[in-house]
Design a protein around this motif. Structure first.
Motif, PDB file in Angstrom:
ATOM      1  N   ARG A   2      -4.780  -4.243   8.617  1.00  0.00           N
ATOM      2  CA  ARG A   2      -4.408  -5.615   8.246  1.00  0.00           C
ATOM      3  C   ARG A   2      -3.807  -6.366   9.435  1.00  0.00           C
ATOM      4  O   ARG A   2      -3.253  -7.442   9.251  1.00  0.00           O
ATOM      5  CB  ARG A   2      -3.399  -5.591   7.076  1.00  0.00           C
TER       6      ARG A   2
ATOM      7  N   TYR B 167       0.880  -1.177   0.000  1.00  0.00           N
ATOM      8  CA  TYR B 167       0.000   0.000   0.000  1.00  0.00           C
ATOM      9  C   TYR B 167       0.915   1.224   0.000  1.00  0.00           C
ATOM     10  O   TYR B 167       1.713   1.395   0.916  1.00  0.00           O
ATOM     11  CB  TYR B 167      -0.868  -0.079   1.261  1.00  0.00           C
TER      12      TYR B 167
ATOM     13  N   SER C  42       3.155   1.332  14.443  1.00  0.00           N
ATOM     14  CA  SER C  42       1.841   1.957  14.292  1.00  0.00           C
ATOM     15  C   SER C  42       0.784   0.935  13.886  1.00  0.00           C
ATOM     16  O   SER C  42      -0.361   1.038  14.324  1.00  0.00           O
ATOM     17  CB  SER C  42       1.890   3.115  13.314  1.00  0.00           C
TER      18      SER C  42
ATOM     19  N   ALA D 104       9.114   0.799   4.277  1.00  0.00           N
ATOM     20  CA  ALA D 104       9.612   2.112   3.876  1.00  0.00           C
ATOM     21  C   ALA D 104      10.827   2.463   4.735  1.00  0.00           C
ATOM     22  O   ALA D 104      10.823   3.416   5.507  1.00  0.00           O
ATOM     23  CB  ALA D 104       8.508   3.141   4.037  1.00  0.00           C
TER      24      ALA D 104
ATOM     25  N   SER E 251      -3.765  -4.149  -1.197  1.00  0.00           N
ATOM     26  CA  SER E 251      -2.520  -4.687  -0.644  1.00  0.00           C
ATOM     27  C   SER E 251      -2.843  -5.985   0.089  1.00  0.00           C
ATOM     28  O   SER E 251      -4.003  -6.244   0.430  1.00  0.00           O
ATOM     29  CB  SER E 251      -1.891  -3.672   0.316  1.00  0.00           C
TER      30      SER E 251
HETATM   31  O1  PMV Z   1       0.138   2.305   7.323  1.00  0.00           O
HETATM   32  P1  PMV Z   1       1.134   3.314   6.879  1.00  0.00           P
HETATM   33  O2  PMV Z   1       0.502   4.613   6.534  1.00  0.00           O
HETATM   34  O3  PMV Z   1       2.271   3.434   7.870  1.00  0.00           O
HETATM   35  O4  PMV Z   1       1.779   2.801   5.501  1.00  0.00           O
HETATM   36  C1  PMV Z   1       2.516   1.621   5.401  1.00  0.00           C
HETATM   37  C2  PMV Z   1       3.145   1.489   4.082  1.00  0.00           C
HETATM   38  C3  PMV Z   1       4.076   0.307   3.878  1.00  0.00           C
HETATM   39  O5  PMV Z   1       4.436  -0.282   5.106  1.00  0.00           O
HETATM   40  C4  PMV Z   1       5.347   0.809   3.201  1.00  0.00           C
HETATM   41  C5  PMV Z   1       3.458  -0.737   2.965  1.00  0.00           C
HETATM   42  C6  PMV Z   1       2.329  -1.561   3.539  1.00  0.00           C
HETATM   43  O6  PMV Z   1       1.435  -1.904   2.769  1.00  0.00           O
HETATM   44  O7  PMV Z   1       2.384  -1.901   4.737  1.00  0.00           O
END
Ligand code: PMV
Length: 363
Positions: A171, A33, A126, A316, A46
């Motif tokens: 998820r 995602y 998170s 990331a 995703s």
């Molecule tokens: O949930 P967020 O906004 O921290 O985004 C997560 C993005 C990635 O970890 C890079 C990809 C993913 O699908 O978990």
């Protein structure tokens, strides 16, 4: 379903105080995602493995205020110590979910939270943190009504709320494979919440191993909020969202048949595509470190020399998730200690595997 399905019926019961507790795992995306619109809605579907060893435990204590104020009243204790640093994120989360949890300003909360993984490990807490908090709040909301949600709707509501805290957190409630985001071939998938991958999954993917190599434990160079926003005017955004949809379609039969070569090519392609998006955004970033690349090259060489089905994915950041079937555990463990550990910061890594999701803790 729409957002309106998550609006509560008028509350009929009052509760003075209480406490609830949940444990939620982290997750690692196979199809990433990256890019959102509206209120934390994903630009592409995703799918992730739910992890097990890496998790957050949260206890939420609540007591009714004499008069509801115009502010949220909460304190966060991280590993037993009062912490101010989580407050802005929780404040923003409460703001986003208040429509669905209209009791928030009527209570004072104490949020006690702890992770099994080191806070400064570069592993995002998170997802597990927001999932655990959303589950606690969903359970509290149930106390104000005699009409209880079915267990399916309970998880859906908690996932919906978790998403509003941090997208990928939606998820982190069930397992071992969770999909988030609408896809033409997955009629149960929704942009609003995560659901268990609804098709047959080969046994090899039900016990997959994930060893997380901690290459760089520093603060994230780019927050995911900034990262997602960079997809707004990204020259390759449209193509990337199409690629994720195509990869999802290809992954469905792979997960059924246990085709490990097919799995490797999609998972590594997704990891590198995520990083390619960051390298080609404006401003641009390189989140890999020299050791990240060294590890990737060693994994490719090891695969070529031994026929192993070990592969990698990335979040990331610079850390590397090394994915492999349980049947290769001994061989890959050796490979990691002999060849990859020296590229980790202070030699640190975390051994994890797929799990079945969040659990309620009796207190
Ligand atoms: O949930 P967020 O906004 O921290 O985004 C997560 C993005 C990635 O970890 C890079 C990809 C993913 O699908 O978990």
């Amino acid at each position: 379903m729409t957002e309106n399905d998550f609006l509560p019926k008028p509350y009929t019961t009052t509760v003075e105080n209480g406490a609830v507790s949940w444990q939620s795992p982290s997750n690692i995306a196979l199809i990433k995602y990256w890019g959102k619109y509206g209120e934390q809605l994903p630009q592409n579907p995703s799918i992730s493995f739910t992890l097990d060893a890496c998790h957050t435990k949260t206890t939420l204590r609540f007591s009714k205020k004499n008069t509801p104020g115009s502010n949220y009243d909460f304190e966060v204790f991280f590993e037993g110590v009062k912490s101010e640093s989580f407050a802005p994120k929780i404040e923003k989360f409460f703001n986003r979910v208040e429509t669905y949890l209209p009791f928030l300003k009527h209570y004072r909360f104490e949020i006690h939270t702890e992770n099994t993984f080191p806070h400064s490990s570069g592993i995002a807490s998170s997802a597990s943190g927001m999932s655990a908090l959303a589950l606690c709040l969903t359970e509290v909301a149930q106390m104000f009504t005699t009409e209880k949600l079915s267990s399916e709707m309970f998880l859906r509501k908690a996932s919906f709320l978790a998403r509003l805290g941090s997208g990928s957190a939606c998820r982190s409630l069930e397992g071992p494979l969770v999909v988030w985001g609408a896809h033409p071939k997955i009629s149960t998938a929704s942009n609003l919440f995560g659901t268990v991958f609804p098709f047959e999954v080969h046994p090899v993917f039900q016990s997959y191993q994930d060893t997380i190599l901690l290459v760089d434990k520093g603060e994230k160079q780019v927050s995911s909020t900034v990262g997602h926003n960079l997809m707004h005017n990204h020259p390759y955004a449209k193509q990337r969202f199409r690629q994720a949809n195509d990869n999802m379609e290809k992954l469905i039969p792979i997960l059924k048949s246990g085709d490990l070569n097919g799995f490797i090519s999609i998972v590594e392609n997704e990891a590198l595509s995520l990083h390619a998006m960051m390298m080609t955004s404006m401003p641009y970033f390189i989140l890999m470190k020299p050791n990240t690349l060294e590890i990737i090259n060693r994994i490719w060489k090891f695969r070529e020399q031994t026929g192993s089905k070990v592969c990698f994915t990335l979040d990331a950041g610079a850390n590397v998730h090394v994915l492999y079937p349980i049947s290769e555990k001994e061989q890959v463990d050796h490979f990691i200690t002999n060849e990859l550990q020296s590229f980790c910061q202070n030699g640190n890594y975390i051994i994890d595997h797929t799990g079945l999701g969040a659990t309620r803790i009796e207190i």
